[in-house]
Design a protein around this motif. Sequence first.
Motif, short mmCIF file in Angstrom:
data_model
loop_
_atom_site.label_atom_id
_atom_site.label_comp_id
_atom_site.label_asym_id
_atom_site.label_seq_id
_atom_site.Cartn_x
_atom_site.Cartn_y
_atom_site.Cartn_z
N VAL A 201 -1.38 -4.44 6.50
CA VAL A 201 -0.26 -3.66 5.96
C VAL A 201 -0.84 -2.59 5.04
CG1 VAL A 201 1.94 -3.70 4.72
CG2 VAL A 201 1.20 -5.72 6.04
N SER A 202 -0.46 -1.34 5.28
CA SER A 202 -0.94 -0.21 4.49
C SER A 202 0.15 0.25 3.54
CB SER A 202 -1.37 0.94 5.40
OG SER A 202 -1.83 2.04 4.64
N PHE A 203 -0.25 0.53 2.28
CA PHE A 203 0.72 0.87 1.23
C PHE A 203 0.33 2.18 0.55
CE2 PHE A 203 0.35 -3.76 1.44
CZ PHE A 203 1.66 -4.19 1.45
N ILE A 204 1.32 2.76 -0.12
CA ILE A 204 1.13 3.79 -1.13
C ILE A 204 2.09 3.48 -2.28
CG2 ILE A 204 0.34 5.59 0.47
CD1 ILE A 204 3.15 6.77 0.42
N LYS A 205 2.00 4.27 -3.35
CA LYS A 205 2.93 4.17 -4.48
C LYS A 205 2.95 2.76 -5.08
CE LYS A 205 5.82 7.95 -2.76
NZ LYS A 205 7.17 8.37 -2.34
N ASN A 206 1.75 2.25 -5.37
CA ASN A 206 1.58 0.96 -6.03
C ASN A 206 2.20 -0.19 -5.22
OD1 ASN A 206 0.60 -0.68 -8.12
ND2 ASN A 206 2.55 -0.62 -9.21
N GLY A 207 2.21 -0.05 -3.92
CA GLY A 207 2.72 -1.11 -3.06
C GLY A 207 4.22 -1.05 -2.83
N GLU A 208 4.89 -0.04 -3.34
CA GLU A 208 6.34 0.06 -3.18
C GLU A 208 6.74 0.65 -1.83
OE1 GLU A 208 7.92 2.23 -6.45
OE2 GLU A 208 7.22 0.81 -7.97
N GLU A 209 5.81 1.30 -1.15
CA GLU A 209 6.13 1.94 0.13
C GLU A 209 5.08 1.55 1.16
OE1 GLU A 209 6.57 6.45 1.99
OE2 GLU A 209 7.11 6.08 -0.11
N ILE A 210 5.53 1.07 2.33
CA ILE A 210 4.65 0.71 3.43
C ILE A 210 4.56 1.88 4.40
CG2 ILE A 210 4.35 -0.81 5.42
CD1 ILE A 210 5.73 -3.02 3.86
N VAL A 211 3.33 2.27 4.74
CA VAL A 211 3.13 3.42 5.65
C VAL A 211 2.53 3.00 6.98
CG1 VAL A 211 2.98 5.15 3.82
CG2 VAL A 211 0.93 3.91 4.51
N GLY A 212 2.24 1.72 7.16
CA GLY A 212 1.70 1.28 8.44
C GLY A 212 1.55 -0.23 8.50
N VAL A 213 1.81 -0.80 9.68
CA VAL A 213 1.66 -2.24 9.90
C VAL A 213 0.93 -2.46 11.23
CG1 VAL A 213 2.82 -4.45 10.25
CG2 VAL A 213 3.76 -2.80 8.62
N TRP A 214 -0.10 -3.30 11.19
CA TRP A 214 -0.87 -3.65 12.39
C TRP A 214 -0.85 -5.16 12.54
CZ3 TRP A 214 -4.20 -1.15 15.99
CH2 TRP A 214 -5.06 -2.01 16.68
N LYS A 215 -0.56 -5.64 13.75
CA LYS A 215 -0.61 -7.07 14.03
C LYS A 215 -1.44 -7.31 15.27
CE LYS A 215 2.64 -9.93 13.23
NZ LYS A 215 3.87 -10.76 13.26
N ASP A 216 -2.33 -8.29 15.19
CA ASP A 216 -3.16 -8.65 16.34
C ASP A 216 -2.29 -9.18 17.48
OD1 ASP A 216 -5.53 -7.92 15.26
OD2 ASP A 216 -6.14 -9.94 14.66
N GLU A 217 -2.79 -9.03 18.70
CA GLU A 217 -2.11 -9.60 19.85
C GLU A 217 -2.06 -11.12 19.72
OE1 GLU A 217 -4.01 -8.34 23.38
OE2 GLU A 217 -3.11 -6.34 23.35
#
Length: 256
Positions: A201-217
């Motif tokens: 899970v990728s964040f910005i703004k001290n973890g208040e906003e998520i900019v990307g999610v990756w999940k393995d198959e």
Amino acid sequence: MNVQDRRRLLGPAAAKPMAFSNAIIDEQQKKPVNMPSKDSENGDELSLHTGFIENCNGSALVEARNLRHQTSLITAVYGPRSIRGSFTSQGTISIQLKNGLLEKYNTNELKEVSGFLMGIFNSVVNLSRYPKSGIDIFVYLTYDKNLQSEAPAGESQSKKTFSEISYLIPHCITSITLALADAGIEIVDMAGAGEANGTVVSFIKNGEEIVGVWKDEGNNEDLLESVDDCKEQYRRYRDLMISCLLEQKSLDTSSS
């Protein structure tokens, strides 16, 4: 007889030689910031370096190690450079993830991760400041080793490989963020990420906003169960990036 030396220009009799402070910095202290290792699988020991490649606009080196993995990757940023063709109101980003000498990951896997990274940094870089310009980012996996034993019998190679790629992604994001900052490219915030059980899970703004999610198959775990762990890693990595950039700035100031 008073004979004047006419072979050179002499200064005043009371002149004193100029003295400069010692600007030599030990290479071990030049631009690294280290995270102490922890007694856990996810406690990474991190070393960050910036600005060591001369023929690009910005560069970064991230070296990471924990109980199960060790990796090293280099990021080089070129741009913003003007692009030919029709006028575009904002800049474009291209990210290429490349194998090192071991050729560990296949091309499709690297392209998939590159596309994921482009989605993150398209929302992080202030592209409106760079019309009709391109920013090219290259991430080189110079070293990557699984410190654990080989996968158990019956476990597919695909599943194992994707698990290792998910470990790499947060360090790719850290390296790209540092290289962009080293290049002086404007970003809305310091992007970072954490990994937990094959979920990134990728964040910005001290973890208040998520900019990307990756999940393995084949990863069927609830995303919400991984978010808190990923956010904790993101905050540690972000603090290290800030420390690295502040150290870089102080070194540049002292040497100028």
